[in-house]
Motif scaffolding. Structure first.
Motif, PDB file in Angstrom:
ATOM      1  N   VAL A 121      -2.056  -3.992  -0.950  1.00  0.00           N
ATOM      2  CA  VAL A 121      -3.399  -3.467  -1.187  1.00  0.00           C
ATOM      3  C   VAL A 121      -4.370  -4.641  -1.296  1.00  0.00           C
ATOM      4  CG1 VAL A 121      -4.843  -2.401  -2.955  1.00  0.00           C
ATOM      5  CG2 VAL A 121      -2.719  -1.310  -2.269  1.00  0.00           C
ATOM      6  N   LYS A 122      -5.491  -4.533  -0.629  1.00  0.00           N
ATOM      7  CA  LYS A 122      -6.509  -5.585  -0.679  1.00  0.00           C
ATOM      8  C   LYS A 122      -7.522  -5.272  -1.773  1.00  0.00           C
ATOM      9  CE  LYS A 122      -4.745  -7.553   3.012  1.00  0.00           C
ATOM     10  NZ  LYS A 122      -3.660  -6.573   3.270  1.00  0.00           N
ATOM     11  N   GLN A 128       0.408   4.154   0.790  1.00  0.00           N
ATOM     12  CA  GLN A 128       0.272   5.049   1.935  1.00  0.00           C
ATOM     13  C   GLN A 128       1.412   4.865   2.927  1.00  0.00           C
ATOM     14  OE1 GLN A 128      -2.223   7.569   2.223  1.00  0.00           O
ATOM     15  NE2 GLN A 128      -2.155   6.947   0.087  1.00  0.00           N
ATOM     16  N   TYR A 167       3.154   8.403  -1.212  1.00  0.00           N
ATOM     17  CA  TYR A 167       1.794   8.488  -0.685  1.00  0.00           C
ATOM     18  C   TYR A 167       1.012   9.681  -1.237  1.00  0.00           C
ATOM     19  CZ  TYR A 167       3.275  12.162   2.593  1.00  0.00           C
ATOM     20  OH  TYR A 167       3.748  13.334   3.135  1.00  0.00           O
ATOM     21  N   ASP A 218       0.853  -1.183   0.000  1.00  0.00           N
ATOM     22  CA  ASP A 218       0.000   0.000   0.000  1.00  0.00           C
ATOM     23  C   ASP A 218       0.892   1.236   0.000  1.00  0.00           C
ATOM     24  OD1 ASP A 218      -1.757   2.110   0.648  1.00  0.00           O
ATOM     25  OD2 ASP A 218      -3.094   0.734   1.694  1.00  0.00           O
ATOM     26  N   GLY A 229      -4.260  -2.906  -7.024  1.00  0.00           N
ATOM     27  CA  GLY A 229      -4.202  -4.282  -6.576  1.00  0.00           C
ATOM     28  C   GLY A 229      -4.847  -5.240  -7.550  1.00  0.00           C
ATOM     29  N   HIS A 288      -5.090   5.068  -5.242  1.00  0.00           N
ATOM     30  CA  HIS A 288      -5.912   3.913  -4.883  1.00  0.00           C
ATOM     31  C   HIS A 288      -7.103   4.368  -4.035  1.00  0.00           C
ATOM     32  CE1 HIS A 288      -7.250   0.010  -3.708  1.00  0.00           C
ATOM     33  NE2 HIS A 288      -6.907   0.180  -2.447  1.00  0.00           N
ATOM     34  N   ASP A 302      -0.434   8.697  -4.664  1.00  0.00           N
ATOM     35  CA  ASP A 302      -1.248   7.484  -4.676  1.00  0.00           C
ATOM     36  C   ASP A 302      -2.697   7.796  -5.040  1.00  0.00           C
ATOM     37  OD1 ASP A 302      -2.171   4.885  -4.216  1.00  0.00           O
ATOM     38  OD2 ASP A 302      -2.477   5.270  -2.067  1.00  0.00           O
TER      39      ASP A 302
END
Length: 333
Positions: free
Chosen positions: A175-176, A135, A140, A133, A161, A145, A143
């Motif tokens: 990342v999920k 972040q 960051y 991720d 992701g 996402h 980003d």
């Protein structure tokens, strides 16, 4: 508006620097798999992958529905409940996990330095399944996402992701991709996100189902949720990556779908893929006018193809005689 779009950079930092040095754009988009390996040492990569997969197996055998890092943490915290072998493997795994995370963060710091030094336009970045991720990284502020931004009258929204577990990446920091089906019901976070935001330009790593998502001898692997969203909404542009083998451009209604294939070199089950591909995208009056497929080879940029996207079907205006990609393979009808 001119966008330069790269996906699946896979540690190709020298090439990234050369793109920023040799091109001009209003916006640079880097979409997923920025990193390829969590360590610089091949031996350390193999060591981490081996023990990570072993921790996955152990937790699965004991029917623990948690990730490898959390399982290892529990074993260390409550050693009396686990065998000595599992506790020792857990300690080793956590040590390598933190070393991998540290190395990846150092790579992101280097990328941020390259961007700051050589870019003359805004740069936005989306994580892929080979990334943590962002972040947690020096990138960051770039980003996108689960975020949106506006530029030159266009609204951009990103979701990174992919719904796979990537060996050799610190899984707890990844990342999920929240999409699944249970008890006959489907849930897709990216679908809900894009429906709420309704962007002009969709930036994703994992492609929508049925659009530039086909793996040879396997079939379509894209997101059902993103596909459902795109069946109901028509953004001007959808850029994706992840599936290097399904390189191309498609137009459905007013929406142009684009996967230029991998920029960074990759070793895969399909053999060595040298990469170097990226695209220039030109938008005017809310629609995609032109897509150019380029390739960086031996420190030089080559134009492989120029595609007119103003009509119902994309039309090739130019294809290089020595293009590695044929017009028939790239432009889908």
């Amino acid at each position: 508006m001119k966008i330069i779009y790269l996906t699946d950079i896979h540690d190709g930092l020298r090439g990234l620097k050369e793109i920023l040095q040799q091109t001009q754009a209003d916006l640079y988009l880097f979409s997923g798999d920025i990193i390829y390996k969590a360590f610089f040492s091949t031996d350390r990569i193999i060591e981490f992958c081996t023990i990570q997969e072993e921790m996955y197996r152990i937790s699965k055998d004991q029917r623990e529905e948690i990730n490898a890092y959390d399982y290892a943490t529990r074993a260390i915290r409550f050693p009396e409940k686990y065998s000595v072998d599992i506790v020792e493997k857990s300690k080793e795994y956590r040590t390598l996990f933190h070393q991998a995370a540290k190395t990846m963060k150092e790579k992101y710091e280097l990328i941020e330095i390259i961007i700051q030094k050589y870019s003359t336009a805004p740069v936005r970045v989306l994580p892929g399944n080979y990334d943590i991720d962002l972040q947690y990284s020096a990138l960051y502020e770039r980003d996108i996402h689960r975020k949106t931004f506006e530029q030159d009258g266009y609204k951009f929204a990103g979701y990174g992701g992919a719904p796979i577990l990537t060996s050799g990446i610190p899984e707890k920091l990844a990342v999920k991709f929240h999409e699944y089906s249970r008890n006959g019901k489907s849930y897709s976070e990216p679908e809900d996100f894009f429906k709420e935001e309704q962007p002009d330009i969709v930036v994703i790593h994992n492609p929508p189902y049925g659009f530039l998502d086909k793996i040879p001898n396997y079939g379509n692997v894209g997101s059902q949720g993103i596909r459902r969203y795109l069946d109901d909404y028509s953004p001007a542009l959808v850029v994706s990556g992840h599936v290097h083998e399904d390189q191309g451009v498609i137009k459905k209604g007013k929406t142009v779908f684009l996967n230029p294939s991998n920029f960074g070199a990759v070793d895969s089950v399909f053999g060595f893929q040298p990469g170097g591909f990226y695209s220039e995208i030109f938008l005017e009056n809310g629609l995609v006018e032109t897509v150019k497929l380029n390739r960086l080879v031996d420190h030089k940029i080559r134009l492989l193809m120029d595609v007119d996207c103003t009509g119902r079907i994309p039309v090739v205006r130019f294809v290089s005689q020595d293009s590695e990609v044929s017009a028939e393979d790239f432009v889908r009808i």
